[in-house]
Design a protein around this motif. Structure first.
Motif, PDB file in Angstrom:
ATOM      1  N   GLY A  59       0.834  -1.196   0.000  1.00  0.00           N
ATOM      2  CA  GLY A  59       0.000   0.000   0.000  1.00  0.00           C
ATOM      3  C   GLY A  59       0.868   1.244   0.000  1.00  0.00           C
ATOM      4  N   ASN A  60       1.998   1.167   0.729  1.00  0.00           N
ATOM      5  CA  ASN A  60       2.956   2.269   0.726  1.00  0.00           C
ATOM      6  C   ASN A  60       4.328   1.738   1.101  1.00  0.00           C
ATOM      7  OD1 ASN A  60       3.350   2.521   3.689  1.00  0.00           O
ATOM      8  ND2 ASN A  60       1.237   3.230   3.689  1.00  0.00           N
ATOM      9  N   LEU A  61       5.340   2.554   0.834  1.00  0.00           N
ATOM     10  CA  LEU A  61       6.732   2.148   1.034  1.00  0.00           C
ATOM     11  C   LEU A  61       7.529   3.336   1.550  1.00  0.00           C
ATOM     12  CD1 LEU A  61       9.127   0.088   0.378  1.00  0.00           C
ATOM     13  CD2 LEU A  61       9.244   1.243  -1.833  1.00  0.00           C
ATOM     14  N   SER A  62       8.466   3.054   2.442  1.00  0.00           N
ATOM     15  CA  SER A  62       9.433   4.059   2.897  1.00  0.00           C
ATOM     16  C   SER A  62      10.763   3.348   3.091  1.00  0.00           C
ATOM     17  CB  SER A  62       8.981   4.705   4.214  1.00  0.00           C
ATOM     18  OG  SER A  62       9.193   3.831   5.301  1.00  0.00           O
ATOM     19  N   THR A  63      11.806   4.109   3.415  1.00  0.00           N
ATOM     20  CA  THR A  63      13.094   3.465   3.675  1.00  0.00           C
ATOM     21  C   THR A  63      13.056   2.692   4.988  1.00  0.00           C
ATOM     22  OG1 THR A  63      13.933   5.486   4.695  1.00  0.00           O
ATOM     23  CG2 THR A  63      14.472   5.123   2.366  1.00  0.00           C
ATOM     24  N   GLY A  64      12.056   2.966   5.824  1.00  0.00           N
ATOM     25  CA  GLY A  64      11.944   2.277   7.112  1.00  0.00           C
ATOM     26  C   GLY A  64      11.035   1.067   7.107  1.00  0.00           C
ATOM     27  N   GLY A  65      10.187   0.926   6.077  1.00  0.00           N
ATOM     28  CA  GLY A  65       9.282  -0.215   6.060  1.00  0.00           C
ATOM     29  C   GLY A  65       8.226  -0.110   4.986  1.00  0.00           C
ATOM     30  N   VAL A  66       7.200  -0.943   5.117  1.00  0.00           N
ATOM     31  CA  VAL A  66       6.177  -1.055   4.092  1.00  0.00           C
ATOM     32  C   VAL A  66       4.856  -1.448   4.748  1.00  0.00           C
ATOM     33  CG1 VAL A  66       6.711  -3.489   3.610  1.00  0.00           C
ATOM     34  CG2 VAL A  66       5.708  -2.100   1.820  1.00  0.00           C
ATOM     35  N   PHE A  67       3.749  -1.055   4.120  1.00  0.00           N
ATOM     36  CA  PHE A  67       2.439  -1.542   4.558  1.00  0.00           C
ATOM     37  C   PHE A  67       1.982  -2.556   3.525  1.00  0.00           C
ATOM     38  CE2 PHE A  67      -2.166  -1.659   4.820  1.00  0.00           C
ATOM     39  CZ  PHE A  67      -2.335  -1.864   6.185  1.00  0.00           C
ATOM     40  N   LEU A  68       1.703  -3.772   3.989  1.00  0.00           N
ATOM     41  CA  LEU A  68       1.224  -4.837   3.108  1.00  0.00           C
ATOM     42  C   LEU A  68      -0.292  -4.801   3.148  1.00  0.00           C
ATOM     43  CD1 LEU A  68       3.806  -7.542   4.158  1.00  0.00           C
ATOM     44  CD2 LEU A  68       3.855  -6.081   2.141  1.00  0.00           C
ATOM     45  N   ASP A  69      -0.874  -4.420   2.027  1.00  0.00           N
ATOM     46  CA  ASP A  69      -2.303  -4.168   1.910  1.00  0.00           C
ATOM     47  C   ASP A  69      -3.078  -5.463   1.694  1.00  0.00           C
ATOM     48  OD1 ASP A  69      -4.401  -2.390   1.851  1.00  0.00           O
ATOM     49  OD2 ASP A  69      -4.192  -1.912  -0.268  1.00  0.00           O
ATOM     50  N   ASN A  70      -4.285  -5.525   2.247  1.00  0.00           N
ATOM     51  CA  ASN A  70      -5.188  -6.670   2.067  1.00  0.00           C
ATOM     52  C   ASN A  70      -4.547  -8.002   2.426  1.00  0.00           C
ATOM     53  OD1 ASN A  70      -7.483  -5.220   1.171  1.00  0.00           O
ATOM     54  ND2 ASN A  70      -6.490  -4.968  -0.806  1.00  0.00           N
ATOM     55  N   ALA A  71      -3.699  -7.994   3.445  1.00  0.00           N
ATOM     56  CA  ALA A  71      -3.043  -9.222   3.893  1.00  0.00           C
ATOM     57  C   ALA A  71      -3.577  -9.600   5.269  1.00  0.00           C
ATOM     58  CB  ALA A  71      -1.531  -8.995   3.984  1.00  0.00           C
ATOM     59  N   ILE A  72      -3.860 -10.876   5.465  1.00  0.00           N
ATOM     60  CA  ILE A  72      -4.214 -11.330   6.806  1.00  0.00           C
ATOM     61  C   ILE A  72      -2.947 -11.175   7.635  1.00  0.00           C
ATOM     62  CG2 ILE A  72      -4.894 -13.305   8.210  1.00  0.00           C
ATOM     63  CD1 ILE A  72      -6.461 -14.312   5.735  1.00  0.00           C
ATOM     64  N   PRO A  73      -2.995 -10.340   8.677  1.00  0.00           N
ATOM     65  CA  PRO A  73      -1.757 -10.008   9.385  1.00  0.00           C
ATOM     66  C   PRO A  73      -1.216 -11.156  10.237  1.00  0.00           C
ATOM     67  CG  PRO A  73      -3.626  -8.873  10.369  1.00  0.00           C
ATOM     68  CD  PRO A  73      -4.146  -9.601   9.177  1.00  0.00           C
ATOM     69  N   HIS A  74       0.104 -11.207  10.285  1.00  0.00           N
ATOM     70  CA  HIS A  74       0.788 -12.113  11.196  1.00  0.00           C
ATOM     71  C   HIS A  74       0.767 -11.472  12.584  1.00  0.00           C
ATOM     72  CE1 HIS A  74       2.282 -14.592   7.948  1.00  0.00           C
ATOM     73  NE2 HIS A  74       2.838 -13.538   7.353  1.00  0.00           N
ATOM     74  N   GLU A  75       1.160 -12.214  13.588  1.00  0.00           N
ATOM     75  CA  GLU A  75       1.273 -11.687  14.942  1.00  0.00           C
ATOM     76  C   GLU A  75       2.330 -10.584  14.967  1.00  0.00           C
ATOM     77  OE1 GLU A  75      -0.450 -12.592  17.753  1.00  0.00           O
ATOM     78  OE2 GLU A  75      -1.683 -13.797  16.398  1.00  0.00           O
ATOM     79  N   LEU A  76       2.129  -9.611  15.857  1.00  0.00           N
ATOM     80  CA  LEU A  76       3.131  -8.558  16.026  1.00  0.00           C
ATOM     81  C   LEU A  76       4.460  -9.203  16.400  1.00  0.00           C
ATOM     82  CD1 LEU A  76       1.102  -5.869  17.995  1.00  0.00           C
ATOM     83  CD2 LEU A  76       1.628  -5.921  15.558  1.00  0.00           C
ATOM     84  N   GLY A  77       5.538  -8.684  15.815  1.00  0.00           N
ATOM     85  CA  GLY A  77       6.871  -9.216  16.093  1.00  0.00           C
ATOM     86  C   GLY A  77       7.312 -10.330  15.156  1.00  0.00           C
ATOM     87  N   THR A  78       6.410 -10.833  14.314  1.00  0.00           N
ATOM     88  CA  THR A  78       6.784 -11.881  13.358  1.00  0.00           C
ATOM     89  C   THR A  78       7.876 -11.355  12.429  1.00  0.00           C
ATOM     90  OG1 THR A  78       4.567 -12.839  13.399  1.00  0.00           O
ATOM     91  CG2 THR A  78       5.961 -13.394  11.512  1.00  0.00           C
ATOM     92  N   VAL A  79       8.950 -12.132  12.295  1.00  0.00           N
ATOM     93  CA  VAL A  79      10.073 -11.732  11.443  1.00  0.00           C
ATOM     94  C   VAL A  79       9.947 -12.448  10.106  1.00  0.00           C
ATOM     95  CG1 VAL A  79      12.587 -11.745  11.205  1.00  0.00           C
ATOM     96  CG2 VAL A  79      11.546 -11.287  13.429  1.00  0.00           C
ATOM     97  N   MET A  80      10.229 -11.713   9.044  1.00  0.00           N
ATOM     98  CA  MET A  80      10.089 -12.254   7.691  1.00  0.00           C
ATOM     99  C   MET A  80      11.195 -11.727   6.794  1.00  0.00           C
ATOM    100  SD  MET A  80       6.941  -9.794   6.472  1.00  0.00           S
ATOM    101  CE  MET A  80       5.972 -10.264   7.884  1.00  0.00           C
TER     102      MET A  80
END
Length: 133
Positions: A59-80
């Motif tokens: 959905g959006n992007l920055s040098t610090g991270g990204v928002f993954l749109d329309n995704a069933i979210p993983h638990e907070l802290g999940t590393v990928m």
């Protein structure tokens, strides 16, 4: 009326509205908490969590991270691991990331992911891409 309600009333001055405990949270959500500029962008990313592989839309992007749109979210802290190619580039960006937020509304899907590390010059390429927009 509870003792807490009475304390809130006694703290108000004439003309004040009742204190809403969620107001502060809402105000923080409205304000920008990110230090990095983010841009709305739709691109596909390969997400690897353990042995599972997903293909996610951003959905959006920055040098610090990204928002993954329309995704069933993983638990907070999940590393990928995220793998993606910026528009106009042939080189893949490979990043380690962690889930830091989930969509605010129950009916919405998505998750905010913060980069932990980005291989090679990936961060520089993301920054240059954002600056070019």
């Amino acid at each position: 009326m509870t003792a807490k309600d009475r304390r809130n009333i006694s703290r108000r001055t004439k003309g004040d509205k009742p204190t809403d405990p969620n107001r502060r949270k809402d105000e923080r959500r409205k304000g920008e908490r990110r230090e990095d500029q983010r841009v709305a962008i739709e691109l596909w990313m390969e997400e690897i969590v353990g042995d599972d592989v997903y293909f996610r839309r951003t959905g959006n992007l920055s040098t610090g991270g990204v928002f993954l749109d329309n995704a069933i979210p993983h638990e907070l802290g999940t590393v990928m691991t995220l793998k993606f190619t910026l528009p106009g580039s042939k080189e893949m960006v490979v990043a380690r990331a962690s889930v830091v937020s989930q969509a605010a509304q129950a009916k919405e899907l998505g998750m905010g992911v913060q980069f932990i590390s980005i291989e090679g010059d990936g961060k520089t390429r993301i920054k240059a891409y954002i600056k070019s927009l």
